[in-house]
Scaffold this motif. Structure first.
Motif, PDB file in Angstrom:
ATOM      1  N   GLU A 308      40.878  41.068  33.259  1.00  5.71           N
ATOM      2  CA  GLU A 308      41.445  42.415  33.196  1.00  5.71           C
ATOM      3  C   GLU A 308      40.367  43.425  32.833  1.00  5.71           C
ATOM      4  N   ASP A 309      40.414  44.590  33.485  1.00  5.20           N
ATOM      5  CA  ASP A 309      39.532  45.699  33.097  1.00  5.20           C
ATOM      6  C   ASP A 309      40.395  46.907  32.764  1.00  5.20           C
ATOM      7  N   ASN A 310      39.814  47.878  32.074  1.00  3.14           N
ATOM      8  CA  ASN A 310      40.585  49.030  31.599  1.00  3.14           C
ATOM      9  C   ASN A 310      40.416  50.263  32.487  1.00  3.14           C
ATOM     10  N   GLY A 311      39.984  50.053  33.708  1.00  4.11           N
ATOM     11  CA  GLY A 311      39.852  51.183  34.631  1.00  4.11           C
ATOM     12  C   GLY A 311      41.164  51.499  35.322  1.00  4.11           C
ATOM     13  N   SER A 312      41.430  52.766  35.573  1.00  5.26           N
ATOM     14  CA  SER A 312      42.684  53.154  36.224  1.00  5.26           C
ATOM     15  C   SER A 312      42.669  52.731  37.693  1.00  5.26           C
ATOM     16  N   CYS A 313      43.833  52.260  38.151  1.00  3.06           N
ATOM     17  CA  CYS A 313      43.945  51.796  39.540  1.00  3.06           C
ATOM     18  C   CYS A 313      45.384  52.026  39.992  1.00  3.06           C
ATOM     19  N   SER A 314      45.546  52.728  41.115  1.00  3.03           N
ATOM     20  CA  SER A 314      46.897  53.082  41.576  1.00  3.03           C
ATOM     21  C   SER A 314      47.415  52.173  42.684  1.00  3.03           C
ATOM     22  N   GLU A 315      46.512  51.549  43.453  1.00  2.36           N
ATOM     23  CA  GLU A 315      46.961  50.702  44.555  1.00  2.36           C
ATOM     24  C   GLU A 315      45.959  49.577  44.819  1.00  2.36           C
ATOM     25  N   ILE A 316      46.432  48.547  45.544  1.00  2.91           N
ATOM     26  CA  ILE A 316      45.599  47.398  45.895  1.00  2.91           C
ATOM     27  C   ILE A 316      45.525  47.300  47.408  1.00  2.91           C
ATOM     28  N   LYS A 317      44.324  47.172  47.904  1.00  3.42           N
ATOM     29  CA  LYS A 317      44.139  46.980  49.347  1.00  3.42           C
ATOM     30  C   LYS A 317      44.024  45.487  49.630  1.00  3.42           C
ATOM     31  N   ALA A 332      44.827  26.895  47.749  1.00  2.00           N
ATOM     32  CA  ALA A 332      44.346  25.588  48.195  1.00  2.00           C
ATOM     33  C   ALA A 332      44.603  24.523  47.138  1.00  2.00           C
ATOM     34  N   LEU A 333      44.714  24.934  45.881  1.00  2.00           N
ATOM     35  CA  LEU A 333      45.004  24.008  44.780  1.00  2.00           C
ATOM     36  C   LEU A 333      46.467  24.072  44.373  1.00  2.00           C
ATOM     37  N   LYS A 334      47.313  24.684  45.257  1.00  4.62           N
ATOM     38  CA  LYS A 334      48.755  24.829  45.014  1.00  4.62           C
ATOM     39  C   LYS A 334      49.021  25.678  43.785  1.00  4.62           C
ATOM     40  N   GLY A 335      48.117  26.624  43.535  1.00  3.36           N
ATOM     41  CA  GLY A 335      48.279  27.528  42.407  1.00  3.36           C
ATOM     42  C   GLY A 335      48.846  28.860  42.832  1.00  3.36           C
ATOM     43  N   ARG A 336      49.003  29.760  41.864  1.00  3.11           N
ATOM     44  CA  ARG A 336      49.545  31.081  42.131  1.00  3.11           C
ATOM     45  C   ARG A 336      48.599  32.125  41.560  1.00  3.11           C
ATOM     46  N   ILE A 337      48.446  33.231  42.292  1.00  2.00           N
ATOM     47  CA  ILE A 337      47.589  34.319  41.843  1.00  2.00           C
ATOM     48  C   ILE A 337      48.315  35.642  42.068  1.00  2.00           C
ATOM     49  N   SER A 338      48.168  36.546  41.119  1.00  2.00           N
ATOM     50  CA  SER A 338      48.799  37.861  41.253  1.00  2.00           C
ATOM     51  C   SER A 338      47.812  38.932  40.826  1.00  2.00           C
ATOM     52  N   PHE A 339      47.929  40.093  41.460  1.00  3.07           N
ATOM     53  CA  PHE A 339      47.088  41.248  41.144  1.00  3.07           C
ATOM     54  C   PHE A 339      48.008  42.366  40.666  1.00  3.07           C
ATOM     55  N   THR A 340      47.716  42.913  39.498  1.00  3.25           N
ATOM     56  CA  THR A 340      48.576  43.934  38.900  1.00  3.25           C
ATOM     57  C   THR A 340      47.773  45.197  38.631  1.00  3.25           C
ATOM     58  N   THR A 341      48.321  46.329  39.039  1.00  2.00           N
ATOM     59  CA  THR A 341      47.663  47.616  38.784  1.00  2.00           C
ATOM     60  C   THR A 341      48.515  48.454  37.846  1.00  2.00           C
ATOM     61  N   SER A 342      47.855  49.258  37.059  1.00  2.00           N
ATOM     62  CA  SER A 342      48.545  50.183  36.162  1.00  2.00           C
ATOM     63  C   SER A 342      47.561  51.251  35.729  1.00  2.00           C
ATOM     64  N   ALA A 343      48.077  52.229  34.981  1.00  2.00           N
ATOM     65  CA  ALA A 343      47.195  53.288  34.470  1.00  2.00           C
ATOM     66  C   ALA A 343      46.219  52.739  33.441  1.00  2.00           C
ATOM     67  N   GLU A 344      46.566  51.580  32.851  1.00  2.57           N
ATOM     68  CA  GLU A 344      45.699  50.987  31.837  1.00  2.57           C
ATOM     69  C   GLU A 344      44.605  50.105  32.431  1.00  2.57           C
ATOM     70  N   GLY A 345      44.740  49.717  33.702  1.00  2.00           N
ATOM     71  CA  GLY A 345      43.704  48.879  34.280  1.00  2.00           C
ATOM     72  C   GLY A 345      44.195  47.978  35.385  1.00  2.00           C
ATOM     73  N   PHE A 346      43.328  47.066  35.808  1.00  2.65           N
ATOM     74  CA  PHE A 346      43.594  46.128  36.896  1.00  2.65           C
ATOM     75  C   PHE A 346      43.539  44.703  36.334  1.00  2.65           C
ATOM     76  N   LYS A 347      44.545  43.893  36.647  1.00  2.00           N
ATOM     77  CA  LYS A 347      44.637  42.547  36.067  1.00  2.00           C
ATOM     78  C   LYS A 347      44.777  41.499  37.167  1.00  2.00           C
TER      79      LYS A 347
END
Length: 354
Positions: A308-317, A332-347
């Protein structure tokens, strides 16, 4: 210390009472003894305060009004010595005008009691100073021992880390040797056996040649698996992550919390490393923040990664090749990944089952 002081005062009080027993009166010695004991107890209770000095000085002045109170002067002197103010008993000189009311033997006994009082004080105070020095020395030695134990622990940890790194390097070296030497020779043998099968015209030799090729194939597979196992085991996840962090732009403050066992599979390590490197690269390129947090955890049923970083991000391309690569690695390892944006940062959140 207080117990020793109390015992000494009892001994001094006995000497004072011995001189009082030479008095012709009975009532006055009893009253003076009770007054002196009360004053001495109050002075000891108030040690170090102004009230204690006032009590000692007042009792010394009583000698002028009651000459017989001079017999209790050693007791008051003992308290004055502990207050480091021996001169508080000087008002007792007022008794000189009425010295004739005291017997000569009483005066001799008072002088002897004063001398014994000074000797007792010097002995006890010296003993107290020695005990204090020994206590300080003990505390200092205990502190040094703790520092030494902590230093030994750090040295042992550093030595373990060096041994671990040396082991990993040796595993890498062995893997390279097997790959470069044995692997190449087996590959050449496989090619030669295949060529012999093609050009062979003797049916009697076909079965032995096929058996030879099968054996070489099995050996090659075994060697390849062994090399991969050695390589996977030689990956120090935390060290690789720290090396990746060291290349991040200096404007970022990066924190790492990595808590995983050494038994983590090599493909999971490589997946984590790939996601972290890509995430750090994206943060440096696109983030407006100045802090990056990396958490790698091992749970009973799965592995977890949060970047996670504390930079502002409004959308994900999602069309970005970097995010796609991360998703492909995890899936490929049957795992799950998610990308979350907010005014507090990108996770980035990753979960990989065991």
């Amino acid at each position: 210390m207080r117990l020793n002081r109390l015992i000494d005062k009892i001994a001094i009080l006995v000497m004072c009472m011995m001189s009082l027993t030479l008095s012709d009166s009975f009532i006055e010695p009893v009253i003076l003894t009770l007054a002196a004991v009360t004053a001495s107890a109050a002075a000891q209770l108030l040690t170090g305060r102004t009230a204690a000095s006032v009590i000692i000085a007042a009792c010394s002045m009583l000698c002028g009004a009651f000459p017989l109170f001079l017999c209790m002067l050693p007791l008051m002197l003992y308290d004055a010595l502990w207050e480091k103010k021996w001169w508080l008993v000087m008002p007792a000189v007022l008794v000189f005008g009425k010295l004739g009311e005291i017997k000569v033997l009483q005066i001799i006994m008072i002088i002897a009691a004063i001398a014994v009082t000074v000797i007792i004080y010097l002995r006890v105070s010296g003993l107290e100073q020695t005990v204090t020095k020994l206590t300080l020395l003990r505390d200092e030695i205990a502190g040094k021992n703790r520092q030494l134990a902590e230093q030994n622990l750090r040295l042992a940890q550093a030595q373990d880390n060096e041994i671990h790194l040396a082991t990993l390097k040796e595993r890498n070296r062995i893997a390279r040797e097997i790959h470069d030497n044995v692997g190449h020779m087996l590959t050449r043998s496989l090619l030669q056996s295949g060529a012999l099968l093609i050009i062979n015209k003797d049916e009697q030799l076909r079965e032995p040649l096929e058996s030879l090729k099968t054996t070489l194939d099995s050996a090659m597979t075994s060697i390849r698996e062994s090399v991969h196992d050695l390589h996977d085991d030689s990956i120090d996840l935390k060290k690789v992550i720290e090396d990746s962090i060291s290349t991040v732009d200096s404007r970022f403050s990066v924190t790492l919390d990595c808590d995983v066992s050494e038994s983590m599979a090599g493909n999971v390590k490589l997946c984590m490393i790939g996601v972290i490197k890509e995430g750090l690269s994206n943060a440096v390129k696109h983030s407006t923040g100045d802090k990056i947090s990396i958490i790698v955890r091992e749970h009973p049923g799965f592995y977890q990664l949060m970047l996670e970083d504390n930079g502002s991000c409004s959308e994900i391309k999602e069309s970005g090749i970097g995010l796609k690569n991360m998703r492909d690695r995890v899936e490929a390892l049957k795992g799950r990944i998610s990308f979350t944006t907010s005014a507090e940062g990108f996770k980035i959140f990753v979960s990989i089952p065991k």
